[in-house]
Design a protein around this motif. Sequence first.
Motif, mmCIF file in Angstrom:
data_model
loop_
_atom_site.group_PDB
_atom_site.id
_atom_site.type_symbol
_atom_site.label_atom_id
_atom_site.label_comp_id
_atom_site.label_asym_id
_atom_site.label_seq_id
_atom_site.Cartn_x
_atom_site.Cartn_y
_atom_site.Cartn_z
ATOM 1 N N PRO A 165 0.826 -1.215 0.000
ATOM 2 C CA PRO A 165 0.000 0.000 0.000
ATOM 3 C C PRO A 165 0.856 1.259 0.000
ATOM 4 C CG PRO A 165 -0.851 -1.612 1.574
ATOM 5 C CD PRO A 165 0.485 -2.139 1.097
ATOM 6 N N GLY A 166 0.504 2.196 -0.856
ATOM 7 C CA GLY A 166 1.245 3.446 -0.939
ATOM 8 C C GLY A 166 2.520 3.350 -1.749
ATOM 9 N N GLY A 167 2.746 2.205 -2.388
ATOM 10 C CA GLY A 167 3.987 2.007 -3.121
ATOM 11 C C GLY A 167 3.834 2.023 -4.624
ATOM 12 N N GLU A 168 2.921 2.839 -5.117
ATOM 13 C CA GLU A 168 2.664 2.862 -6.557
ATOM 14 C C GLU A 168 3.888 3.264 -7.373
ATOM 15 O OE1 GLU A 168 0.815 4.277 -4.251
ATOM 16 O OE2 GLU A 168 -1.019 3.047 -4.302
ATOM 17 N N ARG A 169 4.778 4.046 -6.783
ATOM 18 C CA ARG A 169 5.992 4.474 -7.493
ATOM 19 C C ARG A 169 7.239 3.911 -6.817
ATOM 20 N NH1 ARG A 169 6.075 10.729 -8.830
ATOM 21 N NH2 ARG A 169 7.851 9.963 -10.073
ATOM 22 N N HIS A 170 7.087 2.722 -6.267
ATOM 23 C CA HIS A 170 8.199 2.032 -5.619
ATOM 24 C C HIS A 170 8.520 0.747 -6.370
ATOM 25 C CE1 HIS A 170 6.986 3.953 -1.493
ATOM 26 N NE2 HIS A 170 7.393 4.849 -2.378
ATOM 27 N N THR A 171 9.798 0.374 -6.354
ATOM 28 C CA THR A 171 10.243 -0.904 -6.910
ATOM 29 C C THR A 171 10.608 -1.819 -5.753
ATOM 30 O OG1 THR A 171 11.138 0.120 -8.910
ATOM 31 C CG2 THR A 171 11.974 -2.058 -8.342
ATOM 32 N N GLU A 172 10.236 -3.093 -5.866
ATOM 33 C CA GLU A 172 10.606 -4.054 -4.829
ATOM 34 C C GLU A 172 11.805 -4.881 -5.283
ATOM 35 O OE1 GLU A 172 8.818 -7.789 -2.200
ATOM 36 O OE2 GLU A 172 7.544 -6.772 -3.673
ATOM 37 N N LEU A 173 12.807 -4.950 -4.445
ATOM 38 C CA LEU A 173 13.985 -5.787 -4.683
ATOM 39 C C LEU A 173 13.683 -7.199 -4.191
ATOM 40 C CD1 LEU A 173 17.680 -4.894 -3.882
ATOM 41 C CD2 LEU A 173 16.712 -7.064 -3.120
ATOM 42 N N LYS A 174 13.896 -8.178 -5.069
ATOM 43 C CA LYS A 174 13.601 -9.564 -4.716
ATOM 44 C C LYS A 174 14.736 -10.483 -5.167
ATOM 45 C CE LYS A 174 9.377 -11.095 -5.465
ATOM 46 N NZ LYS A 174 8.798 -11.233 -4.114
ATOM 47 N N ARG A 175 14.762 -11.673 -4.590
ATOM 48 C CA ARG A 175 15.615 -12.791 -5.029
ATOM 49 C C ARG A 175 17.109 -12.471 -5.032
ATOM 50 N NH1 ARG A 175 11.398 -14.657 -3.352
ATOM 51 N NH2 ARG A 175 9.679 -15.114 -4.787
ATOM 52 N N MET A 176 17.545 -11.568 -4.162
ATOM 53 C CA MET A 176 18.977 -11.276 -4.072
ATOM 54 C C MET A 176 19.728 -12.472 -3.495
ATOM 55 S SD MET A 176 21.583 -9.005 -4.178
ATOM 56 C CE MET A 176 21.145 -7.292 -3.859
ATOM 57 N N SER A 177 20.766 -12.904 -4.184
ATOM 58 C CA SER A 177 21.597 -14.003 -3.688
ATOM 59 C C SER A 177 22.949 -13.957 -4.372
ATOM 60 C CB SER A 177 20.912 -15.349 -3.956
ATOM 61 O OG SER A 177 21.629 -16.403 -3.338
ATOM 62 N N VAL A 178 23.994 -14.279 -3.615
ATOM 63 C CA VAL A 178 25.359 -14.347 -4.155
ATOM 64 C C VAL A 178 25.984 -15.653 -3.681
ATOM 65 C CG1 VAL A 178 27.658 -13.311 -4.146
ATOM 66 C CG2 VAL A 178 25.628 -11.837 -4.192
ATOM 67 N N ALA A 179 26.659 -16.346 -4.570
ATOM 68 C CA ALA A 179 27.301 -17.621 -4.228
ATOM 69 C C ALA A 179 28.333 -17.410 -3.123
ATOM 70 C CB ALA A 179 27.973 -18.215 -5.460
#
Length: 224
Positions: A130-144
């Motif tokens: 909610p309230g995040g119409e101009r927000h990007t969500e960061l997902k699936r971050m992973s580093v070996a």
Amino acid sequence: MADYSIRLYRDSDYTAVRDLFAEGTIEHTRVAFKHAFTLRRVWIFLGVVFLLPLLLVESIAFSIGSLALALVGLWLGTRDLYASYVRHALSDDMLDIKKYYLQRDGHCFWVAESDGVVVGMVAAVPSSYPGGERHTELKRMSVARSHRGKGIAKALCRTLIDFSRERGCQAVVLETTLGHQAAHNLYKRMGFRWQHSTFLNHPLAKAVDFKFFFYKFDIPTRRQ
């Protein structure tokens, strides 16, 4: 000079990306399991498991066996907190990465590659909060594991922030768990601010204090 490069996901990365995501998530079981032992309710539960058989059947061996079974159950239950999260992701957005992330507006998926091997990943989606119409969500971050400490996670995060800025977004948001301690430190160093926490929808989540932590990064506007 960095010994890695960041590029868009390709279909040939599919197996490597899925394995990297699953392994990178499940490995945090140990941290969550250790955290459970900082909780008074867990110690009370284990005490009851040990003392009840001792009082009822007067067998120290039976009590020790009951305690061992409880510890194994706690470990497996904690592991399933992460495993259930992985299962859901692999049957949802990670099932067809190209279709979900590269063929939809506002979505994207990058990988970090070193010597022809995928060693990192991150994804972007329009925020559904909610309230995040101009927000990007960061997902699936992973580093070996073999490539941590080389700035790859920071570079992936910067790539996503730049993508969001170019799209006119005002902020980047994300959620992470207690087990991802290095991620918490990285996000804080990069200017993300903690917003709130919520429990995972899992029968064991509240018992072992398994939470999602929500962070937000306000994208600075560039001077003209």
